[in-house]
Design a protein around this motif. Structure first.
Motif, PDB file in Angstrom:
ATOM      1  N   ASP A 107      21.924 -14.349 -23.819  1.00  0.00           N
ATOM      2  CA  ASP A 107      22.377 -15.249 -25.440  1.00  0.00           C
ATOM      3  C   ASP A 107      23.519 -14.680 -25.177  1.00  0.00           C
ATOM      4  OD1 ASP A 107      19.816 -16.051 -26.254  1.00  0.00           O
ATOM      5  OD2 ASP A 107      19.660 -14.303 -27.567  1.00  0.00           O
ATOM      6  N   GLN A 108      23.851 -13.723 -25.604  1.00  0.00           N
ATOM      7  CA  GLN A 108      25.968 -13.122 -25.043  1.00  0.00           C
ATOM      8  C   GLN A 108      26.081 -13.167 -23.577  1.00  0.00           C
ATOM      9  OE1 GLN A 108      26.881 -12.923 -27.869  1.00  0.00           O
ATOM     10  NE2 GLN A 108      25.183 -13.107 -29.071  1.00  0.00           N
ATOM     11  N   GLY A 109      25.368 -13.598 -23.240  1.00  0.00           N
ATOM     12  CA  GLY A 109      26.732 -14.075 -21.422  1.00  0.00           C
ATOM     13  C   GLY A 109      26.711 -13.041 -20.158  1.00  0.00           C
ATOM     14  N   LEU A 110      25.011 -12.392 -20.434  1.00  0.00           N
ATOM     15  CA  LEU A 110      24.955 -11.177 -19.865  1.00  0.00           C
ATOM     16  C   LEU A 110      23.971 -11.239 -19.065  1.00  0.00           C
ATOM     17  CD1 LEU A 110      26.442  -8.607 -18.901  1.00  0.00           C
ATOM     18  CD2 LEU A 110      25.670  -7.255 -20.619  1.00  0.00           C
ATOM     19  N   LEU A 111      24.174 -10.791 -17.630  1.00  0.00           N
ATOM     20  CA  LEU A 111      22.372 -10.908 -17.112  1.00  0.00           C
ATOM     21  C   LEU A 111      21.995  -9.322 -16.449  1.00  0.00           C
ATOM     22  CD1 LEU A 111      22.866 -13.980 -14.760  1.00  0.00           C
ATOM     23  CD2 LEU A 111      21.878 -13.891 -17.054  1.00  0.00           C
ATOM     24  N   ILE A 112      20.978  -8.859 -17.317  1.00  0.00           N
ATOM     25  CA  ILE A 112      21.065  -7.267 -16.312  1.00  0.00           C
ATOM     26  C   ILE A 112      19.549  -7.686 -15.949  1.00  0.00           C
ATOM     27  CG2 ILE A 112      22.334  -5.910 -17.646  1.00  0.00           C
ATOM     28  CD1 ILE A 112      19.683  -5.150 -19.557  1.00  0.00           C
ATOM     29  N   GLY A 113      19.531  -6.564 -15.200  1.00  0.00           N
ATOM     30  CA  GLY A 113      17.597  -6.342 -15.093  1.00  0.00           C
ATOM     31  C   GLY A 113      16.328  -5.508 -15.393  1.00  0.00           C
ATOM     32  N   LEU A 114      15.362  -5.477 -15.446  1.00  0.00           N
ATOM     33  CA  LEU A 114      14.266  -4.572 -16.053  1.00  0.00           C
ATOM     34  C   LEU A 114      13.632  -3.472 -14.533  1.00  0.00           C
ATOM     35  CD1 LEU A 114      12.690  -6.841 -18.352  1.00  0.00           C
ATOM     36  CD2 LEU A 114      13.812  -4.750 -18.824  1.00  0.00           C
ATOM     37  N   GLY A 115      12.935  -3.144 -15.110  1.00  0.00           N
ATOM     38  CA  GLY A 115      12.114  -2.168 -13.744  1.00  0.00           C
ATOM     39  C   GLY A 115      11.059  -1.111 -14.783  1.00  0.00           C
ATOM     40  N   GLY A 116      10.926   0.169 -13.762  1.00  0.00           N
ATOM     41  CA  GLY A 116      10.292   1.256 -14.458  1.00  0.00           C
ATOM     42  C   GLY A 116       8.945   1.029 -14.339  1.00  0.00           C
ATOM     43  N   LEU A 117       8.481   1.658 -14.402  1.00  0.00           N
ATOM     44  CA  LEU A 117       6.529   2.055 -14.310  1.00  0.00           C
ATOM     45  C   LEU A 117       6.098   1.315 -15.392  1.00  0.00           C
ATOM     46  CD1 LEU A 117       4.332   2.790 -12.978  1.00  0.00           C
ATOM     47  CD2 LEU A 117       4.231   4.531 -14.152  1.00  0.00           C
ATOM     48  N   TYR A 118       6.796   0.472 -16.982  1.00  0.00           N
ATOM     49  CA  TYR A 118       6.662   0.256 -17.249  1.00  0.00           C
ATOM     50  C   TYR A 118       7.014  -1.397 -17.753  1.00  0.00           C
ATOM     51  CZ  TYR A 118       3.807   4.473 -17.782  1.00  0.00           C
ATOM     52  OH  TYR A 118       3.204   5.931 -17.564  1.00  0.00           O
ATOM     53  N   ILE A 141      16.922   7.086  -3.691  1.00  0.00           N
ATOM     54  CA  ILE A 141      16.858   6.451  -5.259  1.00  0.00           C
ATOM     55  C   ILE A 141      16.346   5.172  -5.354  1.00  0.00           C
ATOM     56  CG2 ILE A 141      18.115   5.478  -7.095  1.00  0.00           C
ATOM     57  CD1 ILE A 141      20.919   6.788  -5.888  1.00  0.00           C
ATOM     58  N   GLN A 142      15.359   5.445  -6.538  1.00  0.00           N
ATOM     59  CA  GLN A 142      14.191   4.507  -6.209  1.00  0.00           C
ATOM     60  C   GLN A 142      14.543   2.885  -7.326  1.00  0.00           C
ATOM     61  OE1 GLN A 142      10.803   6.112  -8.196  1.00  0.00           O
ATOM     62  NE2 GLN A 142       9.622   6.682  -5.608  1.00  0.00           N
ATOM     63  N   GLY A 143      14.716   1.958  -6.729  1.00  0.00           N
ATOM     64  CA  GLY A 143      14.922   0.593  -7.382  1.00  0.00           C
ATOM     65  C   GLY A 143      13.961   0.600  -8.057  1.00  0.00           C
ATOM     66  N   VAL A 144      13.441  -0.686  -7.887  1.00  0.00           N
ATOM     67  CA  VAL A 144      12.061  -1.223  -9.125  1.00  0.00           C
ATOM     68  C   VAL A 144      11.773  -0.075  -9.736  1.00  0.00           C
ATOM     69  CG1 VAL A 144       9.906  -2.207  -9.560  1.00  0.00           C
ATOM     70  CG2 VAL A 144      11.512  -3.132  -6.997  1.00  0.00           C
ATOM     71  N   GLY A 145      11.484   1.472  -8.969  1.00  0.00           N
ATOM     72  CA  GLY A 145      10.926   2.214 -10.291  1.00  0.00           C
ATOM     73  C   GLY A 145      11.420   2.921 -11.377  1.00  0.00           C
ATOM     74  N   GLY A 146      12.881   1.404 -11.136  1.00  0.00           N
ATOM     75  CA  GLY A 146      13.611   2.021 -12.431  1.00  0.00           C
ATOM     76  C   GLY A 146      14.573   3.158 -12.584  1.00  0.00           C
ATOM     77  N   PHE A 147      15.740   3.419 -11.230  1.00  0.00           N
ATOM     78  CA  PHE A 147      17.187   3.903 -10.772  1.00  0.00           C
ATOM     79  C   PHE A 147      16.574   5.575 -10.828  1.00  0.00           C
ATOM     80  CE2 PHE A 147      19.353  -0.198 -11.368  1.00  0.00           C
ATOM     81  CZ  PHE A 147      19.453  -0.522  -9.886  1.00  0.00           C
ATOM     82  N   VAL A 148      15.543   5.768 -10.034  1.00  0.00           N
ATOM     83  CA  VAL A 148      15.039   7.463 -10.102  1.00  0.00           C
ATOM     84  C   VAL A 148      16.084   7.837  -8.966  1.00  0.00           C
ATOM     85  CG1 VAL A 148      13.051   9.328  -9.300  1.00  0.00           C
ATOM     86  CG2 VAL A 148      12.927   6.836 -11.191  1.00  0.00           C
ATOM     87  N   SER A 184       0.746  -1.322   0.126  1.00  0.00           N
ATOM     88  CA  SER A 184      -0.122   0.006   0.262  1.00  0.00           C
ATOM     89  C   SER A 184       0.946   1.204   0.316  1.00  0.00           C
ATOM     90  CB  SER A 184      -0.918  -0.136   1.396  1.00  0.00           C
ATOM     91  OG  SER A 184      -0.362   0.820   2.205  1.00  0.00           O
ATOM     92  N   VAL A 185       1.825   1.534   0.088  1.00  0.00           N
ATOM     93  CA  VAL A 185       3.357   2.213   0.117  1.00  0.00           C
ATOM     94  C   VAL A 185       3.742   2.090  -0.980  1.00  0.00           C
ATOM     95  CG1 VAL A 185       2.895   2.615   2.760  1.00  0.00           C
ATOM     96  CG2 VAL A 185       4.505   1.457   1.865  1.00  0.00           C
ATOM     97  N   THR A 186       3.597   1.091  -1.886  1.00  0.00           N
ATOM     98  CA  THR A 186       4.409   0.741  -3.000  1.00  0.00           C
ATOM     99  C   THR A 186       3.218   1.895  -3.663  1.00  0.00           C
ATOM    100  OG1 THR A 186       5.198  -0.714  -2.662  1.00  0.00           O
ATOM    101  CG2 THR A 186       4.741  -0.790  -5.153  1.00  0.00           C
ATOM    102  N   GLY A 187       4.131   3.318  -5.152  1.00  0.00           N
ATOM    103  CA  GLY A 187       3.077   4.003  -6.140  1.00  0.00           C
ATOM    104  C   GLY A 187       3.548   3.637  -7.338  1.00  0.00           C
ATOM    105  N   ASN A 188       3.624   1.762  -7.567  1.00  0.00           N
ATOM    106  CA  ASN A 188       3.974   1.921  -9.187  1.00  0.00           C
ATOM    107  C   ASN A 188       2.378   0.487  -9.104  1.00  0.00           C
ATOM    108  OD1 ASN A 188       4.617   0.200 -11.379  1.00  0.00           O
ATOM    109  ND2 ASN A 188       6.666   0.215 -10.398  1.00  0.00           N
TER     110      ASN A 188
END
Ligand SMILES: Cc1ncc(COP(=O)(O)O)c(C=O)c1O
Length: 438
Positions: free
Chosen positions: A391-402, A218-225, A152-156
């Motif tokens: 595929d190229q051997g690099l793990l990254i993450g996703l985030g942001g409102l969308y 710094i907002q994490g899941v929000g996309g490093f805002v 309930s305090v998550t604005g996403n």
């Protein structure tokens, strides 16, 4: 005709889907199992090696299989796994002493739990008890966990499955510029406008006696805002006028990951009433907690325990990890490698039509992807980059409102050489979505 034998990952995925919740989302069209790791590298169940630039959601702070941390865990596991908070736990007391000192909060106390969600839940509960109110201020685009109160305090919207809540929540501005009406303002004007808005939110949407405000520096899941430095300090001046407590959610920003500071709140020129932590403290062990003013932490007016919180295994591993982070100056390394990554990404991809913004601090770097010429988020482009990188051997993450922000957050021990290798893969992957989109 003989049926094709499923791959090890395919077979595990089918079993996963049969018995685990559908909403426990997995990365990749063909999800992978990670079976071992070394430093900043990981190996999957089919023998493929990856450079890990998401650190298992920023949790692997020192790196994979760090002998100093692994040995401490093995040593503790060989003696005693568990005793519960009904008995004295030496490593828990020692860890609390260390964190209280590091927190900069005067006469601080610490309470340990098992996750970030539980830490935020505890901080909200303490604030509400101390202020005898269930009104809370939160920040748009935030993420604080998956329980009722933290949701309930998550604005996403993507992470908020229900409006049922024990809290009465009003949302304030985050300082995220991209689609904000305040976006074109300079840092000082942006901060002043958001502070004015905060005052109006308190005056118009609450009954006045608000318990607390919770924010990620710094907002994490929000996309490093990344709001301007000092943003939350300026907000706290208004909160202080009303007696509203400030909780800094350091689940992602703690332990030096932002490079410039040990805690995210230090960039905002404030000392919080409470700070929550988890993830990077245990380098993968399940440990979280809160640190805050002793009188607040003591304000619970009934018995309360945490059966596993601060257990000997997690506390010993966390102590060894904290020692490692500090003695190897991984905060300094996060600053150096983070600046390099940010500069290189700005030079290489910020001008692409699909890239709306490259932003971040330390080892929290976001690349926000859009449909070229618009501010319409492109989760499809982000997903494609994620797949190509894998595929190229690099793990990254996703985030942001969308789900349209690439998140780059390697273990804090990452080297410049590894960052260069990751940049090559990431730039190529972005170039291929750029070609398709423009
Ligand atoms: C800022 C923040 N707070 C709280 C949480 C919840 O932590 P956990 O997943 O350990 O419950 C997260 C998780 O990503 C987070 O990023």
């Amino acid at each position: 005709m003989a049926m094709a034998t499923p791959s090890p990952h395919g077979e595990l995925l089918a079993r996963h889907r049969a018995v685990l919740p559908s909403w426990l989302s997995l990365y990749y069209d063909e999800p992978i199992e990670l079976v071992s790791g070394e430093g900043r590298y990981g190996v999957d169940g089919e023998g493929k090696r990856y450079l890990d630039f998401f650190a298992r959601i920023f949790t692997t702070s020192a790196g994979h299989n760090v002998p100093e941390v692994v040995d401490a865990i093995k040593e503790q596991a060989g003696r005693l796994l568990h005793s519960s908070t009904l008995y004295l736990i030496r490593p828990m007391v020692e860890l609390a002493e260390r964190i209280a000192r590091l927190s900069t909060i005067p006469e601080a106390k610490v309470f340990f739990v098992n996750s970030g969600t539980e830490a935020v839940e505890s901080a909200l509960m303490l604030s509400c008890i101390a202020r005898a109110s269930n009104q809370v201020l939160a920040v748009r685009h935030s993420y604080h966990g998956r329980s009722f109160a933290t949701m309930s305090v998550t604005g996403n919207r993507m992470w908020s499955a229900s409006s049922l809540s024990p809290l009465n929540v009003s949302y304030v501005q985050s300082g995220y510029r991209l689609r904000s009406p305040f976006g074109p303002l300079d840092d000082k004007e942006l901060t002043e406008s958001c502070v004015r808005d905060l005052r109006e939110v308190i005056e118009t949407t609450t009954a006045g006696d608000v318990a607390c405000m919770i924010a990620e520096p710094i907002q994490g899941v929000g996309g490093f805002v990344v709001p301007p430095d000092g943003f939350f300090g300026a907000m706290k001046e208004v909160l202080d006028e009303y007696g509203i407590l400030f909780i800094s959610d350091e689940v992602q920003t703690g332990w030096g990951r932002t490079g410039e500071h040990f805690w995210g709140f230090e960039a905002h020129d404030l000392v919080p009433d409470l700070a929550t932590f988890a993830k990077g403290l245990g380098n993968g062990l399940a440990i979280g907690g809160i640190v805050g003013r002793g009188d607040l932490i003591d304000s619970v007016n009934a018995n309360s325990i945490s059966t596993f919180g601060g257990n000997p295994l997690a506390a010993s591993g966390a102590l060894a990890n904290l020692d490692y982070l500090l003695s190897h100056d991984l905060q300094g390394n996060a600053l150096t490698v983070g600046r390099y990554l940010l500069q290189e990404l700005n030079d290489r991809v910020a001008h692409f039509g699909v890239v709306a913004e490259v932003r971040g601090k330390g080892l929290m770097i976001g690349v926000e992807l859009v449909e070229p010429g618009t501010l319409v988020g492109s989760p499809a482009a982000a997903k494609q980059v994620l797949e190509t990188c894998r595929d190229q051997g690099l793990l990254i993450g996703l985030g942001g409102l969308y789900g349209n922000v690439l998140r780059i957050a390697p273990p804090m021990s990452v080297t410049i050489g590894e960052a260069t290798d990751a940049l090559e893969i990431l730039t190529d992957a972005l170039m291929s979505v750029e070609r398709l989109a423009t």
